[in-house]
Design an enzyme around this catalytic site. Sequence first.
Site, PDB file in Angstrom:
ATOM      1  CG  MET A 277      41.384  46.777  53.000  1.00 58.86           C
ATOM      2  SD  MET A 277      40.472  45.494  53.906  1.00 58.86           S
ATOM      3  CE  MET A 277      38.791  46.098  53.735  1.00 58.86           C
TER       4      MET A 277
ATOM      5  CG  ASP B 214      36.012  51.733  42.931  1.00 64.30           C
ATOM      6  OD1 ASP B 214      34.972  52.373  43.174  1.00 64.30           O
ATOM      7  OD2 ASP B 214      36.783  51.345  43.818  1.00 64.30           O
TER       8      ASP B 214
ATOM      9  CB  VAL C  56      29.533  45.618  42.908  1.00 64.40           C
ATOM     10  CG1 VAL C  56      31.017  45.845  42.733  1.00 64.40           C
ATOM     11  CG2 VAL C  56      28.996  46.332  44.147  1.00 64.40           C
TER      12      VAL C  56
ATOM     13  CG  ASN D 215      38.194  45.219  48.241  1.00 67.03           C
ATOM     14  OD1 ASN D 215      38.663  44.951  49.343  1.00 67.03           O
ATOM     15  ND2 ASN D 215      38.047  46.473  47.822  1.00 67.03           N
TER      16      ASN D 215
ATOM     17  CE1 TYR E  75      21.518  25.420  44.134  1.00 61.52           C
ATOM     18  CE2 TYR E  75      20.387  25.761  46.217  1.00 61.52           C
ATOM     19  CZ  TYR E  75      20.994  24.920  45.311  1.00 61.52           C
ATOM     20  OH  TYR E  75      21.106  23.587  45.584  1.00 61.52           O
TER      21      TYR E  75
ATOM     22  CE  LYS F 290      18.091  36.097  58.124  1.00 61.66           C
ATOM     23  NZ  LYS F 290      17.868  37.510  58.470  1.00 61.66           N
TER      24      LYS F 290
ATOM     25  CB  ILE G 227      40.987  47.318  57.857  1.00 55.67           C
ATOM     26  CG1 ILE G 227      40.800  45.802  58.055  1.00 55.67           C
ATOM     27  CG2 ILE G 227      42.218  47.602  57.009  1.00 55.67           C
ATOM     28  CD1 ILE G 227      41.949  45.100  58.741  1.00 55.67           C
TER      29      ILE G 227
ATOM     30  CB  THR H  51      39.810  51.750  54.994  1.00 52.59           C
ATOM     31  OG1 THR H  51      38.588  51.372  55.658  1.00 52.59           O
ATOM     32  CG2 THR H  51      40.676  50.517  54.789  1.00 52.59           C
TER      33      THR H  51
END
Length: 225
Positions: free
Chosen positions: A17, A36, A63, A89, A130, A134, A163, A165
């Site tokens: 995506m 990435d 990330v 993403n 912050y 959940k 989706i 992928t």
Amino acid sequence: MRLEGKVALISGGARGMGAVEARLFVSEGAKVGIADIREEEGRALEAEIKESGGDAMFVSLDVTDEQQWSDAVDAVMTAYGRLDILVNNAGIFARATVEETSAADWDLMLDINGKGVFLGTKAVRGWTAYNASKGAVRLLTKSTAVQHAAENIRVNSVHPGPIETDMLDLVYPEDGMREERAENIPIPRMGASEDVAYGVLFLASDAASYMTGSELVIDGGVTAT
């Protein structure tokens, strides 16, 4: 074009995506940072976009690493002089029961899917929300949206259904499972990355200028059943 003059940073942008969103954003006038851990795929996408006349750059990004987020934002700012759009993403999926899930698997899932969004938001804001435990992404999105709405900064979340992928192979590993699942979706097919990318494009564009703290569900009607 809907994103003329804007600069975007897309995590997990090398494939799936994220790659579709990168191509779409460029086609709508944006310059895109493809962030990435998959350098080969990311640089290949960068080259593809440049060959087609667009403007994109690959930046290496894990990330879960706060310093890498800072470096990625700095790289985009240095190259383009601004950053208008962040698309968190990047994400992973594991098909496992509670008993099959190790503590390390649990930590990795939350680090990437939850902490990764937190660090990305923090990196482009300087400080961040912050209220994220959940429903981390939803709550973080809403909290950040409220905090920065007066600054004309909009923060929305996108919630895809099934989706098509590479990740879907983990969800439906056996022959026929995917087709059977698709038959039970109100719109009886698996979604395409483009279905999500156009939703992200809408949220990134001025057409959604009065939307913040919203949840855009793109799931073929799954949550309505």
